[in-house]
Design an enzyme around this catalytic site. Structure first.
Site, mmCIF file in Angstrom:
data_model
loop_
_atom_site.group_PDB
_atom_site.id
_atom_site.type_symbol
_atom_site.label_atom_id
_atom_site.label_comp_id
_atom_site.label_asym_id
_atom_site.label_seq_id
_atom_site.Cartn_x
_atom_site.Cartn_y
_atom_site.Cartn_z
ATOM 1 N N ASP A 91 1.094 -1.284 0.161
ATOM 2 C CA ASP A 91 0.092 0.057 -0.062
ATOM 3 C C ASP A 91 0.866 1.084 0.057
ATOM 4 O O ASP A 91 2.044 0.880 0.252
ATOM 5 C CB ASP A 91 -0.928 0.090 1.313
ATOM 6 C CG ASP A 91 -1.783 1.166 1.442
ATOM 7 O OD1 ASP A 91 -2.360 1.589 0.381
ATOM 8 O OD2 ASP A 91 -1.890 1.798 2.563
ATOM 9 N N THR B 248 -0.083 4.942 1.106
ATOM 10 C CA THR B 248 -0.271 5.800 2.435
ATOM 11 C C THR B 248 -0.261 5.121 3.449
ATOM 12 O O THR B 248 -0.798 4.095 3.697
ATOM 13 C CB THR B 248 -1.819 6.592 2.152
ATOM 14 O OG1 THR B 248 -1.899 6.768 0.830
ATOM 15 C CG2 THR B 248 -1.968 7.847 2.978
ATOM 16 N N ASN C 284 -8.435 -0.678 4.329
ATOM 17 C CA ASN C 284 -8.757 -1.145 2.929
ATOM 18 C C ASN C 284 -7.528 -2.061 2.370
ATOM 19 O O ASN C 284 -7.939 -2.464 1.324
ATOM 20 C CB ASN C 284 -8.684 -0.067 2.085
ATOM 21 C CG ASN C 284 -7.371 1.017 2.187
ATOM 22 O OD1 ASN C 284 -6.739 0.580 3.181
ATOM 23 N ND2 ASN C 284 -7.114 1.882 1.441
#
Lengths: 1092, 356
Positions: free
Chosen positions: A380, A382, A749
């Site tokens: 990922d 961020t 997420n």
């Protein structure tokens, strides 16, 4: 399924809901033994051992005392069972504590204190500050007269910020006395595990005035395991209890993960099993032949004249039992034990402890070997690569650029009250869900769920638009020293689908209605008033994102009272619907969020974490392919990719974009990229493909095969604007191509992709613990990944590879001797060794030295970090595979022959008594296996020395002790032997003949056919004066710039396992050889001078 | 203006005291930084080790070989010679040996090759005899040997098929005891008897701890010949002597692991001069003819390493020689073609690849 709850009415509410007793235990006292046994026997190996043990109960065929199998079997089962029992008992204690906690509920109109387990659905539960919520409640009242209370939900979702929860409208203002009498009805959906959603309706019965239906959301609930904070008291009605709470529904025992090494071990065990069957078959037939042609002549054996029908089965079955030790019974237990030790080493590692956030590394699952075999890392962006500490960096208001909050021009504009700028500030300061908190000293701090919002509010505060208060209905803002109050009409929440958030406010003084919106550029641009100039802002967005900044567009709309009221009614309707609420709300929101006035764009910087580029460079040199999957914009993602060395700038690297507006465009683009890829694959270039979510979805759906090929060819990829499901899909795609994948992320997420990958790593960061809790490993900073993979993963793989193969070697050693013995004992299935020695062999005499081998390090951590390419060895599975195993197999065959032949020749004629001869052979095995461990150990710590040689010592002590017991067959044997010169000279001979060729071969390989590991070991020896180490590189390793050693991208995994992958990578260039000189001392010195 | 704010006074401060951190403990073990020595198979060390092994092993081997050579051994294979020459086929021999009516005494002349110092051990050697056969080796009851009738029927279950005789427990039961070797030897030198000491030929521990003060009962070999038509196994037992004093049985019941084995028969407690003619009178009773097993009478002295066995000496010398040879070979290879250790140009990822 709908659930109807009558508030405070046990008579009406009694139906079918479970009570609040929770139970997380797997077993009860009564079912523990059967259930645990059942579970243990569901493993193939255990079934096999049980079968063997049962066969041994038949005295006719058992070659040894049944205790030799039953003993270890019971021991091993007892170890596993006690571990399970202990874990379950701990769970039981926790449950019990929770169940017996005292809670105050309303019973027959009186507050009573009862055990938490006796709370029923419909009961009104009272909570005081800092108390834990015992079940899922709908809030009815709080001590706050605005109906607000604060909860900490960290136990539920890991987020540490305080969340506000509000009393539903009709109950607002109910006094303590009224709350005792309140009656009503709550309709809500059936229990589920979504901790972010609750859909329900509340209707109070008369005499309570507001008796129309109101909708309930998650904001009206207090969920189990949350803590009440900053609120004197709160009360609520129980809606879900026991295991039906949101927490209860979301728990579940995670599936155990099988590592690649485990798979390989299972395969090897299977191969041995087949081999064993073949041996049994051959020996069985030979035995029956011998019996027929020779056995009947041996009158002293007295074979019966008439044989029973199963007579011909007896000898094969005996051999089956004799050979059953081929598969070491202890291997699973030893592996489980060392694996938990690997995990402990990760937990203990100080170099993976994040001082800043006080986060140690945590290994949840014992699958560290897999870390050493990772080929793909999906990360990922961020919060994982970046700090996720947002800072307002720049903005563009109506085409005018401002640098930061201290920009004099901006300050000037604010002071001049330029309308656009003020509006811009208002959106920044008000359009959010931030809670301002004042500490005792009067310092204002902000509690925000999203780091973006906190950055915006803080920036607004610096520009003198200070958010100072929030209630459920109002916001107060200190704008340039003047207090402005706003009434919150509605909040149109942020969802990842909407990608925007709006708030409808009414300025209290001017009674002006307005809609403030912030969101992603492409969304906001599509919602604007017609005829607005977008170009300048769009340019600004580009400029900012090219600098690697996150952008957010700010928009505004003045609302007409009448329009708003019409819309408001629809909104209420939508928000009180139980089914499809989210979708309906989004629909309604769209009707209000249009004709916006675009004010400008803010740019927020998310700094890269320390050491990220170095970590990525090192891991890529280790041959790991990196994919970055982010929800962020393409340009931002590419910029971040460049700054963290994921993408290399031209000419070393090349980024190819797969994009397009229509499906056809995407297909063409994909084809084009693929063609370029195939072409460039022959040259040295680091090719990356970049794809966005929309194109990805299409590519996955219609052009799966081309996309897979693309994925194989590219060493790196950037996928932006992808949803959590797509992230998981990509992991699945790589897994299906038989690659070992690792996913790393920090937010909710990323959970899906973390769970999907072979290894999931969570960063415990600002976005909460959700990812960390779903992951197999978690720690505080991305750069620790390097250490996790290269140090822990690699060592774990090496150690397990040795342990597994060695375990099989030592079992085979004894078994081969038994087989050889059968040829001189009339192929009758006699056992040379006695039952006691056989039993003790696996669990006492040979288990400890090899377990202690978990401390072995072939090359030092520093060397590994300097030469990360060495990880190829683990990735290609070169330390445990059929060919290494064949080596161990051959070695055990050789050693068995050595022990057997020497023993029967040294102890022949008058010395040939079986007890003595077997003990000599057995001592030979013990000594040889100790020498083998010693030879294969790369680094001896004190513990290993003690374990290896101490174990030998224990063997003699134990056997001498047994010598004095007259009860067993070994009486006086060891004592006799130890006083004989013949015994010691035979033993020395066995060790010498066993080790001389093995060591010579090892030396020859080590010197003249060295593996990369050997070379590095030699290098380490040469450099015992640390020439290459820099004082500071312990933690981050040395930055060697952007050298990426190409790996053959077309490497196909399936047949890679046995092949010497490392011999010569096919492609490299002139440049590579130049880079090779990096390792020479001169360049190291040069580096040193440069750094010092 | 801050009506909606929670009252700050009631806000709990840090839940954990600030000095409690989750920082892992620091110790050499937890950080995997225990001091370790890392031996490497560098040429110097390996050459030295192999040379040293050679230097140690060759003398040991020579000593062992000398010891073995110093042992004087007389071996006489008598199973064919002790059958009258008219029994030519194997079946006839079996018939002869199973005929209880004939006297099977046979006389053998042995020449002492070298001076034999006392004690001289008398062994019988059997070949192609599987005392380690699974049916055989298990067919005994240690409990019964120690406790006699104190052993239950279950304890003697393993003795089948020689557990019971007419429903009475056999003591000692089992195939091993039943097949007790029953050839006997006596020696004379020019008419003077040479005594054979049969005391103390078994292990002391066996006499004291394995065999009890148990008298034989219902022993099938003691039955009159050919009763019930059942085959008699080996020797009969003196029913008036407890098992722990029947040393031949104790020796026999220490089963051998190999199909060729020697068992101690007795000791001659006098020196034998070289070229002495020793007459051995053999009672040839034991049936090895059914399976063409050999029987040998062995007289042997002993050395510090045991009996005559060249194997150890030869093996030691071989290992020593091979070791020195390897050491030399390594040395020469290293000298002629020195290979630098830790040469990173050999690292595959640093190698210039073959263009494909």
């Amino acid at each position: 399924m709908k659930r109807v709850v009558y508030i405070n009415d046990r008579d009406l509410c009694l139906d079918s809901f479970c009570d609040n007793k929770i139970s997380n235990t797997k077993y009860t006292v009564f079912n523990f033994i059967p259930k645990n046994l059942w579970e243990q026997f569901s493993r193939f190996m255990n079934k096999y051992f049980l079968l063997i043990a049962c066969l041994q109960l038949w005295p006719l065929i058992t070659p040894v005392n049944p205790a030799s199998t039953w003993g270890p079997l019971v021991f091993i089962f007892a170890v596993s069972a006690s571990k399970e029992a202990w874990d379950d008992y701990k769970r039981y204690l926790v449950d019990k504590q929770a169940n017996e906690k005292k809670v105050w509920i309303l019973q027959n109109g009186v507050k009573t204190q009862i055990h938490a387990e006796d709370v029923h659905v419909g009961d009104i539960v009272w909570l005081r500050e800092n108390e834990e919520v015992p079940c899922d409640l709908v809030l009815l009242g709080t001590s706050d007269n605005q109906g607000i209370c604060y909860v900490e939900t960290s136990a539920l979702d890991g987020e540490t910020d305080l969340k506000t929860r509000v009393v539903p409208m009709p109950c607002l203002g109910l006094t303590n006395e009224l709350l005792h009498k309140v009656k009503g009805l709550i309709e809500c959906s059936g229990p589920d595990n979504d901790v972010r959603r609750f859909d329900g309706n509340l209707r109070l019965f008369p005499p309570f005035i507001e008796n129309d239906v109101v909708s309930l959301t998650i904001n009206n609930t207090l969920l189990r395991c949350c803590y009440l904070r900053n609120t004197e008291w709160a009360c609520g009605v129980a809606i879900y209890t026991g295991n039906e709470t949101k927490l209860g529904m979301s728990k579940g025992l995670p599936e155990p993960k099988l590592t690649a090494v485990d798979g390989m071990i299972d395969k090897l065990t299977g191969a041995i099993f087949v081999f064993q069957l073949v041996v049994v078959l051959i020996l069985g037939i030979a035995g029956n032949m011998w019996k027929r042609f020779e056995g009947h002549k041996k009158w002293y054996v007295k074979y019966p004249e008439k044989a029973s029908w199963f007579e011909d089965l007896v000898i094969p079955l005996r051999f089956e039992l004799l050979c059953s030790i081929m598969i070491p019974i202890s291997i699973k237990v030893s592996l489980d034990l060392v694996k938990s030790l690997y995990s402990k080493f990760i937990d203990w590692d100080l170099q993976m402890y994040d001082e800043e956030t006080d986060t140690p590394a945590v290994a949840t699952k014992a699958i560290s070997e897999d870390l050493g075999q990772i080929e793909f890392i999906l990360t990922d962006k961020t919060g994982t690569l970046t700090e996720n500490v947002m800072a307002f960096k720049a903005c563009c208001i109506k085409g005018v650029y401002y640098k930061n909050t201290e920009d004099p021009e901006l300050v000037h504009s604010v002071e001049n009250m330029e309308p656009h700028v003020i509006k811009f500030l208002l959106v920044m300061g008000l359009c959010n869900t931030v809670v301002p908190l004042k500490s005792n000293s009067g310092m204002l701090s902000y509690k925000a769920q999203s780091q973006d919002e906190e950055a915006l509010v803080s920036a607004a505060a610096e520009l003198k638009a200070i958010l100072i208060g929030r209630t459920i209905r109002s916001l107060s803002l200190n704008l340039l020293g003047r207090l402005v109050e706003y009434e919150i009409m509605d909040t149109l929440e942020f969802t990842s689908d909407r990608k925007r958030m709006s708030i409808v406010l009414k300025e209290v003084d001017s009674r002006r209605l307005m809609l403030l919106t912030k969101g992603a550029d492409e969304i906001i641009f599509s919602l604007l008033q017609k005829g607005q100039q977008v170009k300048q802002i769009a340019e600004a967005v580009d400029v900012f994102s090219q600098a690697g900044l996150r952008t957010m567009c700010i928009a505004w709309r003045d609302l007409e009272e009448s329009d708003y009221h019409i819309w408001s009614k629809k909104f209420r309707e939508a928000s009180s619907s139980i089914e499809d609420r989210e979708w309906k709300m989004a629909e309604v929101c769209d009707q209000l969020e249009r004709d916006l006035e675009l004010l400008g764009v803010v740019a927020i910087e998310d700094k890269l974490q320390d050491g990220v580029p170095e970590a990525i460079t090192t891991l890529r040199r280790a041959g790991i392919n990196f994919w970055m999957l982010t929800g962020d914009k393409l340009t931002t993602a590419v910029q971040i990719g460049l700054s963290c060395n994921l993408l290399l700038p031209e000419p070393e690297g090349q980024a190819l974009y797969v994009q397009g507006k229509t499906e056809e465009d995407v297909a063409n683009s994909l084809e084009r990229v693929l063609r370029t890829m195939r072409m460039t694959n022959t040259e040295i270039k680091d090719v990356t493909f970049v794809i966005d979510g929309w194109a990805l979805e299409f590519a996955l759906k219609n052009h799966y095969d081309s996309f897979v090929e693309l994925a194989m060819l590219a060493k790196t990829a950037i996928c932006c604007r992808v949803t959590p499901t797509q992230k998981a899909q990509l992991v699945k795609l790589l897994k299906d191509c038989d690659y070992r994948t690792l996913s790393i992320g920090d937010g909710g997420n990323d959970v899906k992709m973390i769970q999907e990958a072979h290894v999931g790593v969570g960063i415990s960061g600002h976005e909460g613990q959700q990812a960390a809790r779903a992951a197999d490993f978690s720690f505080g900073k991305f750069r620790f990944l390097k250490r996790l993979i290269l140090v822990h993963g690699r060592y774990s793989y090496n150690r397990t590879a040795f342990l597994a193969q060695y375990s099989i070697y030592k079992s085979l050693l004894v078994c081969f001797i038994q087989i050889l013995f059968s040829f001189i004992s009339g192929v009758s299935g006699s056992s040379l060794f006695d039952s006691f020695s056989l039993m003790a062999y696996n669990i006492v005499y040979t288990s400890i030295p090899v377990m202690v081998n978990t401390l072995d390090k072939d090359i030092s951590e520093k060397t590994v970090l300097q030469h990360p390419e060495i990880l190829y060895y683990c990735q290609a599975g070169r330390l445990i595979n059929p060919s290494t195993f064949a080596g161990w197999f051959g070695r055990s065959l050789f050693h068995a022959a050595v022990v057997f032949i020497i023993t029967i020749h040294a102890y022949r004629n008058e010395k040939s008594s079986q007890v003595e001869l077997s003990m000599v052979a057995f001592s030979g095995c013990i000594c040889l296996q100790a020498c083998v461990v010693a030879l294969e150990t790369n680094s001896f710590t004190v513990i290993q020395q003690v374990a290896i040689w101490g174990n030998l010592f224990v063997f003699y002590i134990l056997n001498l002790a047994i010598s004095f017991s007259s009860q067993i067959g070994l009486h006086m044997i060891m004592l006799r032997l130890c006083t004989e010169r013949l015994y010691w000279s035979t033993l020395l001979l066995i060790v010498a003949v066993g080790m001389v060729p093995v060591m010579a071969l090892k030396y020859f390989r080590f010197t003249y056919r060295p593996s990369a590991i050997n070379i590095l070991q030699q290098l380490e020896r040469l450099q015992s004066v640390p020439i290459m180490s820099l004082p500071s590189d312990d933690e981050y390793g040395v930055t060697y710039g952007k050298e990426i050693i190409p790996l053959n991208a077309t490497k196909i995994k399936q047949n890679a396992v046995y092949e010497p992958l490392l011999s010569t990578p096919k492609k490299a260039s002139q440049k590579e050889t130049v880079k090779g000189s990096f390792w020479t001392l001169q360049s190291a010195k040069r580096y040193r001078t440069k750094y010092m | 203006m801050d009506t909606g704010q929670p009252s700050t006074s009631s806000r709990p401060e840090e839940t954990a005291p600030p000095n409690v951190t989750k920082k892992p403990r620091s110790s050499a073990f937890t950080q995997q930084e225990l001091p370790a020595c890392k031996p490497l198979l560098t040429p110097g060390w390996v050459i030295v080790i192999y040379m040293v092994v050679g230097v140690i092993f060759i003398p040991i081997g020579i000593a062992a070989l000398l010891a073995s050579r110093s042992v004087v051994e007389i071996i006489d294979e008598y199973q064919t010679a002790c059958i009258p020459s008219n029994y030519t086929s194997n079946d006839q021999r079996v018939q002869y040996i199973q005929d209880f009516t004939t006297d099977k005494i046979c006389t053998r002349l042995l020449t002492v090759p070298k001076y034999m110092k006392k004690p001289i051990f008398v062994y019988y050697q059997l070949e192609n005899y599987y005392q380690n056969h699974r049916r055989y080796v298990k067919s005994r009851s240690d409990k019964q040997l120690l406790y006699g009738e104190g052993a239950s029927l279950a304890d003697t279950e393993t003795c089948k098929p020689k557990q019971l005789l007419d429903d009475q427990p056999i003591i000692p039961c089992g195939l091993i005891a039943w097949s007790l070797f029953n050839d006997t030897y006596s020696f004379t030198i020019s008419g003077n008897a040479v005594p054979v000491n049969k005391k103390g030929i078994s292990w002391k521990s066996d006499r004291y701890h394995k065999f009890g003060n148990v008298y034989p009962e219902n022993f099938p070999n003691n039955l009159p010949n050919n009763e019930n038509g059942s085959l008699i196994g080996g020797s009969s037992l003196d029913l008036n002597v407890p098992l722990n004093e029947q040393e031949d049985l104790i020796v026999w019941m220490r089963t051998a692991a190999l199909p060729t084995f020697r068992k101690l028969y007795g000791r001659i407690e006098q020196d034998l001069k070289a070229h002495t003619q020793l007459t051995a009178q053999i009672n040839n009773n034991y049936n090895t003819y059914s399976f063409r097993g050999k029987k040998k009478l062995v007289l042997s002295t002993t050395s510090w390493l045991g009996g005559k066995n060249d194997f150890l000496g030869v093996a030691y010398i071989t290992v020593g020689t091979v070791s020195i040879f390897l050491g030399l070979a390594f040395f020469i290879v290293q000298w002629k073609y020195p290979r630098p250790l830790g040469d990173i140009s050999y690292l595959s990822w640093n190698q210039k690849p073959a263009t494909s």
